[in-house]
Motif scaffolding. Sequence first.
Motif, PDB file in Angstrom:
ATOM      1  N   ARG A   1     -11.914  -6.292  -3.962  1.00 29.91           N
ATOM      2  CA  ARG A   1     -12.682  -5.371  -3.128  1.00 29.91           C
ATOM      3  C   ARG A   1     -11.766  -4.858  -2.024  1.00 29.91           C
ATOM      4  N   VAL A   2     -11.650  -3.534  -1.926  1.00 30.94           N
ATOM      5  CA  VAL A   2     -10.843  -2.888  -0.901  1.00 30.94           C
ATOM      6  C   VAL A   2     -11.793  -2.161   0.040  1.00 30.94           C
ATOM      7  N   GLU A   3     -11.841  -2.604   1.297  1.00 34.12           N
ATOM      8  CA  GLU A   3     -12.738  -1.972   2.264  1.00 34.12           C
ATOM      9  C   GLU A   3     -11.946  -0.956   3.076  1.00 34.12           C
ATOM     10  N   PHE A   4     -12.419   0.294   3.082  1.00 33.09           N
ATOM     11  CA  PHE A   4     -11.702   1.368   3.750  1.00 33.09           C
ATOM     12  C   PHE A   4     -11.880   1.289   5.261  1.00 33.09           C
ATOM     13  N   ASN A   5     -10.925   1.859   5.973  1.00 33.18           N
ATOM     14  CA  ASN A   5     -10.996   1.881   7.427  1.00 33.18           C
ATOM     15  C   ASN A   5     -12.067   2.835   7.935  1.00 33.18           C
ATOM     16  N   ALA A   6     -12.385   3.837   7.113  1.00 40.57           N
ATOM     17  CA  ALA A   6     -13.449   4.787   7.450  1.00 40.57           C
ATOM     18  C   ALA A   6     -14.094   5.246   6.149  1.00 40.57           C
ATOM     19  N   PRO A   7     -15.376   5.615   6.180  1.00 37.96           N
ATOM     20  CA  PRO A   7     -16.021   6.082   4.941  1.00 37.96           C
ATOM     21  C   PRO A   7     -15.307   7.318   4.395  1.00 37.96           C
TER      22      PRO A   7
ATOM     23  N   TYR B   1       0.856  -1.185   0.000  1.00 33.56           N
ATOM     24  CA  TYR B   1       0.000   0.000   0.000  1.00 33.56           C
ATOM     25  C   TYR B   1       0.891   1.234   0.000  1.00 33.56           C
ATOM     26  N   SER B   2       0.493   2.236  -0.743  1.00 34.98           N
ATOM     27  CA  SER B   2       1.112   3.558  -0.674  1.00 34.98           C
ATOM     28  C   SER B   2      -0.003   4.524  -0.321  1.00 34.98           C
ATOM     29  N   LEU B   3       0.100   5.120   0.877  1.00 35.19           N
ATOM     30  CA  LEU B   3      -1.051   5.841   1.412  1.00 35.19           C
ATOM     31  C   LEU B   3      -0.699   7.274   1.786  1.00 35.19           C
ATOM     32  N   PRO B   4      -1.646   8.211   1.603  1.00 39.53           N
ATOM     33  CA  PRO B   4      -1.418   9.576   2.047  1.00 39.53           C
ATOM     34  C   PRO B   4      -1.327   9.635   3.569  1.00 39.53           C
ATOM     35  N   HIS B   5      -0.758  10.715   4.070  1.00 39.73           N
ATOM     36  CA  HIS B   5      -0.667  10.913   5.508  1.00 39.73           C
ATOM     37  C   HIS B   5      -2.064  10.838   6.129  1.00 39.73           C
ATOM     38  N   GLY B   6      -2.202  10.017   7.153  1.00 42.76           N
ATOM     39  CA  GLY B   6      -3.468   9.946   7.881  1.00 42.76           C
ATOM     40  C   GLY B   6      -4.502   9.017   7.280  1.00 42.76           C
ATOM     41  N   PHE B   7      -4.195   8.398   6.157  1.00 45.08           N
ATOM     42  CA  PHE B   7      -5.151   7.475   5.526  1.00 45.08           C
ATOM     43  C   PHE B   7      -4.803   6.064   5.979  1.00 45.08           C
ATOM     44  N   ALA B   8      -5.689   5.444   6.720  1.00 47.15           N
ATOM     45  CA  ALA B   8      -5.388   4.145   7.320  1.00 47.15           C
ATOM     46  C   ALA B   8      -5.389   3.036   6.264  1.00 47.15           C
TER      47      ALA B   8
END
Length: 225
Positions: A151-157, A131-138
């Motif tokens: 299917r990728v389920e996000f940690n928050a909507p 994963y390559s994620l922006p700052h603060g994106f879980a």
Amino acid sequence: MADGNLDRAARHVLQAVMVRAAVAAGDYPAMIGRRLAGQLDLRARAESTGSPVERAGAGDRALCAFLATILSRRGPDVHDYLTGAFGYRPERATGLRHHCGRELLGIELVPHWAPARPRELYICERCGPAYSLPHGFAPPSRLRVDPAALRVEFNAPLVHAGWFAASRQPIGGHRERPLLPRALAPGAEALEVPIPTGAGPGLRRFAAALVVDGDYAIFQVPDTT
Ligand SMILES: [Zn+2]
């Protein structure tokens, strides 16, 4: 993905660097790439001066299309386009596991222009970049791959609207065919993409790109289909 104007400007500067590096490497069409990089420069300038900037619109869609194309050509090492623009902090254990079941290590990528907002690169001990994620994106709460879909389920909507696209990733010199970007509404809790048919031989990965509110995330899994 909520930041101040200068943080937002710095991220667009980085994205412009990434697009120009892809053009210089021959991985992205020069005319489209230069236009996209110019749009990102303008967006950075507007953000840094506090001018109103369109969010979640054509700019995000264009960046998503770029990422999907690059993932289809470049393989797993997209962040190499940003060599020299980031510092790397030491890897650390995350306690998380990749879709393949092996451990994920975390490495903060610290932009020289925005050291307070490092991106996070998650490396699977088996598969490499995951994963390559922006700052603060879980990291995703769950990843599911079946023969038909990822299917990728996000940690928050999602707070803002976004765009996503996907591709098989080549291991070797051939190019895969990326999917066109699709829209996600605010409040979306997951993205789901059909797994496209690959044309080339050999092992592959599958990757999805998400662009929300001017920043991007990449999710990579081994393609076991
Ligand atoms: Zn793995």
